[in-house]
Design an enzyme around this catalytic site. Structure first.
Site, PDB file in Angstrom:
ATOM      1  N   ASP A 103      -3.180  79.356  14.365  1.00  0.00           N
ATOM      2  CA  ASP A 103      -3.314  78.335  13.467  1.00  0.00           C
ATOM      3  C   ASP A 103      -3.648  76.929  13.902  1.00  0.00           C
ATOM      4  O   ASP A 103      -3.100  76.564  15.019  1.00  0.00           O
ATOM      5  CB  ASP A 103      -1.980  77.874  12.667  1.00  0.00           C
ATOM      6  CG  ASP A 103      -2.012  77.976  11.114  1.00  0.00           C
ATOM      7  OD1 ASP A 103      -2.906  76.773  10.838  1.00  0.00           O
ATOM      8  OD2 ASP A 103      -1.303  78.472  10.391  1.00  0.00           O
ATOM      9  N   ASP A 208      -5.889  74.583   9.096  1.00  0.00           N
ATOM     10  CA  ASP A 208      -5.233  73.958   8.135  1.00  0.00           C
ATOM     11  C   ASP A 208      -5.791  72.843   7.415  1.00  0.00           C
ATOM     12  O   ASP A 208      -6.587  72.074   8.045  1.00  0.00           O
ATOM     13  CB  ASP A 208      -3.833  73.466   8.895  1.00  0.00           C
ATOM     14  CG  ASP A 208      -2.813  72.810   7.911  1.00  0.00           C
ATOM     15  OD1 ASP A 208      -2.209  73.920   7.479  1.00  0.00           O
ATOM     16  OD2 ASP A 208      -2.421  71.706   8.130  1.00  0.00           O
ATOM     17  N   GLU A 266      -8.441  77.165   5.216  1.00  0.00           N
ATOM     18  CA  GLU A 266      -7.524  76.883   4.408  1.00  0.00           C
ATOM     19  C   GLU A 266      -8.022  75.843   3.501  1.00  0.00           C
ATOM     20  O   GLU A 266      -7.681  74.452   3.660  1.00  0.00           O
ATOM     21  CB  GLU A 266      -6.081  76.735   4.785  1.00  0.00           C
ATOM     22  CG  GLU A 266      -4.906  76.606   3.682  1.00  0.00           C
ATOM     23  CD  GLU A 266      -4.046  75.411   3.532  1.00  0.00           C
ATOM     24  OE1 GLU A 266      -3.128  75.464   2.976  1.00  0.00           O
ATOM     25  OE2 GLU A 266      -4.312  74.387   4.531  1.00  0.00           O
ATOM     26  N   HIS A 327       3.052  81.556   3.022  1.00  0.00           N
ATOM     27  CA  HIS A 327       4.263  80.682   3.266  1.00  0.00           C
ATOM     28  C   HIS A 327       4.341  79.536   2.607  1.00  0.00           C
ATOM     29  O   HIS A 327       5.243  78.865   2.803  1.00  0.00           O
ATOM     30  CB  HIS A 327       4.289  80.499   4.712  1.00  0.00           C
ATOM     31  CG  HIS A 327       3.192  79.627   5.448  1.00  0.00           C
ATOM     32  ND1 HIS A 327       1.638  79.905   5.313  1.00  0.00           N
ATOM     33  CD2 HIS A 327       3.116  78.107   5.622  1.00  0.00           C
ATOM     34  CE1 HIS A 327       1.089  78.781   5.643  1.00  0.00           C
ATOM     35  NE2 HIS A 327       2.001  77.785   5.821  1.00  0.00           N
ATOM     36  N   ASP A 328       3.352  79.202   1.556  1.00  0.00           N
ATOM     37  CA  ASP A 328       3.279  78.235   0.782  1.00  0.00           C
ATOM     38  C   ASP A 328       3.513  78.423  -0.831  1.00  0.00           C
ATOM     39  O   ASP A 328       3.370  77.626  -1.592  1.00  0.00           O
ATOM     40  CB  ASP A 328       2.042  77.369   0.642  1.00  0.00           C
ATOM     41  CG  ASP A 328       1.883  76.584   2.126  1.00  0.00           C
ATOM     42  OD1 ASP A 328       2.758  76.285   2.855  1.00  0.00           O
ATOM     43  OD2 ASP A 328       0.652  76.508   2.700  1.00  0.00           O
TER      44      ASP A 328
HETATM   45  C1  NOJ Z   1      -1.027  73.815   4.587  1.00  0.00           C
HETATM   46  C2  NOJ Z   1       0.152  74.646   5.358  1.00  0.00           C
HETATM   47  O1  NOJ Z   1      -0.133  75.876   5.225  1.00  0.00           O
HETATM   48  C3  NOJ Z   1       1.343  73.965   4.891  1.00  0.00           C
HETATM   49  O2  NOJ Z   1       2.676  74.964   5.256  1.00  0.00           O
HETATM   50  C4  NOJ Z   1       1.563  72.718   5.264  1.00  0.00           C
HETATM   51  O3  NOJ Z   1       2.807  72.203   4.940  1.00  0.00           O
HETATM   52  C5  NOJ Z   1       0.535  71.739   4.877  1.00  0.00           C
HETATM   53  N1  NOJ Z   1      -0.807  72.439   5.191  1.00  0.00           N
HETATM   54  C6  NOJ Z   1       0.493  70.846   6.037  1.00  0.00           C
HETATM   55  O4  NOJ Z   1      -0.142  70.853   7.233  1.00  0.00           O
END
Ligand code: NOJ
Length: 543
Positions: A103, A208, A266, A327-328
């Site tokens: 990542d 990210d 992402e 994970h989000d």
């Molecule tokens: C996306 C990530 O998947 C998330 O977990 C994170 O809090 C935010 N970007 C900020 O980096």
């Protein structure tokens, strides 16, 4: 690894398993998963049959946002191990034929990164501050933030430097200051961060907040939503044209190392045609398909999102990805058990609607049969192969997500989907380690889902995943072609890909099955008298 020119690149049909290292496996018993824990489970992953592993951040970090606040991009945080452990994990994965994606968090650093510490210690207008987004506040003494932007995690997106007129921008937490991606020094630094990991042998990067690095120069006020919205998330901080220059540049960095390294974006932008712009031939190679993740339990909507995705990505020559959880987001086994499964709840707590766990699991097992029948690349989130639900009653005192704290609990946050995995039913912390320590509590129900029990059960979700992955590979479904089969029912999806026919019944009433040999079914009671039960799916082959 060598490249095979006659075949499509490996990521075109890869099944990629997301490891959230904090919660995967804890070898040293401190309650937080680590790289040695991953090494212990490489055989499990190879047996599952995935092609690659994507690791969420394990870099040096004060962990203000679970590692998405990086203090040193070239080192492993002692919580997770050492660079040597990383190398062993990488070679162990490669030996078993699995690639490694790491990542990269380029939109912001940690406030403890040496650059930000230098910026705070330097004066306004300095080279050190120019790496970040420092601006004078509004008002006579600069006492108001420079604009009205809100942080994605809630609250203002600006924090004032104590005793100064200047503020710094953070689209996320205060401890995640945004870098200025128009500053050549920032660009050069990240070229070298990529090279550092490429030299170590990684096969790819997950980028990210790929849609957020370039902001409209004037930083105009904006009242729009921070969420993904219909018609596109096009605020002055999202999805700006210039951001693509960064990816063209990184594409060139990757090709210094051959043509078999990749990047996955992402980018919470919409519709798929807009996301596909991140994977044009001279930019990244994949983008997460969040439109698929967000689609409700509705045959017509699923069919439409699948068609639009395949069209949009193939128009730029990139593979489509299929994502159900990460994970989000609330795990799909929980989402699908809600009365409105299309919604993306920002976490579930004891006061919210509790998902119907059995229904959610039944649908999750049916949905993976659709997902893995589709051509392209699929992302699995650790634990979904066990059918794991979220922890939906986690008491507030355990919650760590900055979203929860920055909104005073109004947003429940993402802790529920980040709970340590259950490996053994009858062990401390369900076998996450041997000490019983765990950074987040696991729900009691996790005993039922533990990997050891499922390994012994031919009808388990784990076994279903293993068989689906093996058959997907055997039949080459990842690089096959989807042909929809008409159904007399509007709540049934049917398609063929190569030699496999999938039928997915999203309704409640059984539906007659077409001709074919049953190869795999989502539930033991899925088929009776030639009919497919509700909330169930089947893979058929032609005899
Ligand atoms: C996306 C990530 O998947 C998330 O977990 C994170 O809090 C935010 N970007 C900020 O980096």
């Amino acid at each position: 690894m060598t490249q095979q020119h006659s075949r499509p690149q490996w990521w075109h049909d890869a099944v990629i398993y997301q490891i959230y290292p904090r919660s995967f496996m804890d070898a040293n018993g401190d309650g937080i998963g680590d790289l040695n824990g991953i090494i212990q489970r490489l055989d499990y992953l190879a047996n599952l049959g995935v092609d690659a592993l994507w690791l969420s951040p394990f870099y040096r970090s004060p962990q203000a946002d679970a590692g998405y606040d990086v203090a040193d991009y070239r080192d492993v945080d002692p919580l997770f191990g050492t660079l040597e452990d990383f190398d062993s994990m990488l070679s162990g994965a490669h030996e078993r034929g699995m690639r490694i994606i790491v990542d990269i968090v380029p939109n912001h650093t940690s406030s403890e990164h040496v650059w930000f510490q230098e910026a705070l210690a330097s004066s306004s207008g300095s080279r050190e501050r120019a790496r970040y987004m420092f601006r004078e506040g509004r008002g006579e003494h600069g006492e108001q933030p420079p604009n009205n932007w809100q942080s994605v995690f809630g609250g203002p997106a600006w924090t004032q430097v104590p005793g100064e007129r200047e503020w710094y921008l953070h689209l996320f937490d205060t401890r995640q200051p945004d870098l200025d991606w128009r500053n050549p020094e920032v660009l050069e630094e990240f070229d070298n961060v990529l090279r550092f990991w490429l030299e170590r042998g990684v096969d790819g990067f997950r980028i990210d907040v790929a849609h957020g690095m370039i902001k409209v120069p004037e930083l105009p006020d904006w009242d729009g939503s921070q969420e993904m919205i219909e018609g596109g998330n096009r605020g002055p901080m999202w999805d700006q044209e210039e951001v693509h220059e960064i990816y063209r540049r990184w594409n060139r960095v990757l090709t210094e190392f051959g043509r078999d390294r990749m990047m996955v974006a992402e980018a919470w932008v919409h519709p798929p045609a807009r996301t596909a712009r991140y994977v044009r031939s001279d930019e990244m190679q994949q983008a997460f398909n969040f439109d698929y993740l967000l689609t409700p339990w509705d045959a017509d909507k699923l069919r439409r999102v699948i068609d639009t995705s395949l069209e949009s990505y193939s128009a730029v020559g990139a593979p489509t990805t299929w994502v159900m959880s990460n994970h989000d987001s609330v795990r799909h086994a929980s989402r699908l058990g809600l009365s409105h499964p299309g919604q993306r709840p920002n976490g579930i707590d004891a006061d919210g609607e509790q998902p119907d766990e059995a229904l959610g699991l039944r649908r999750a097992r049916a949905l993976i049969m659709l997902t893995l029948a589709l051509p392209g690349s699929a992302y699995l989130y650790q634990g979904e192969e066990l059918g794991l639900p979220d922890h939906t009653t986690m008491p507030a005192r355990y919650r760590q997500d900055p979203t929860f704290h920055r909104t005073n609990g109004e947003q429940i946050g993402r802790d529920g989907c980040r709970v340590p995995l259950p490996w053994r039913a009858d062990a401390p912390a369900f076998g996450f380690n041997t000490t019983g320590e765990r950074w987040l509590p696991q729900p009691e129900s996790y005993a039922r889902y533990s990997a050891d029990r499922q390994l012994e059960d031919a009808d388990s979700t784990l076994e279903l995943y293993r068989r689906l992955l093996a058959m997907r590979h055997e039949y080459g479904l990842g690089h096959g072609e989807l042909v929809w089969q008409e159904s007399s029912r509007s709540d049934v999806l049917s398609l063929t890909n190569g030699g496999v026919t999938l039928v997915l019944n999203l309704g409640e009433t059984p539906v007659a099955l077409p001709e074919g040999q049953v190869a795999l079914q989502s539930a033991t009671d899925a088929i009776s008298h030639g009919q497919l039960a509700g909330n169930a799916a089947v893979w058929l082959t032609t005899p």
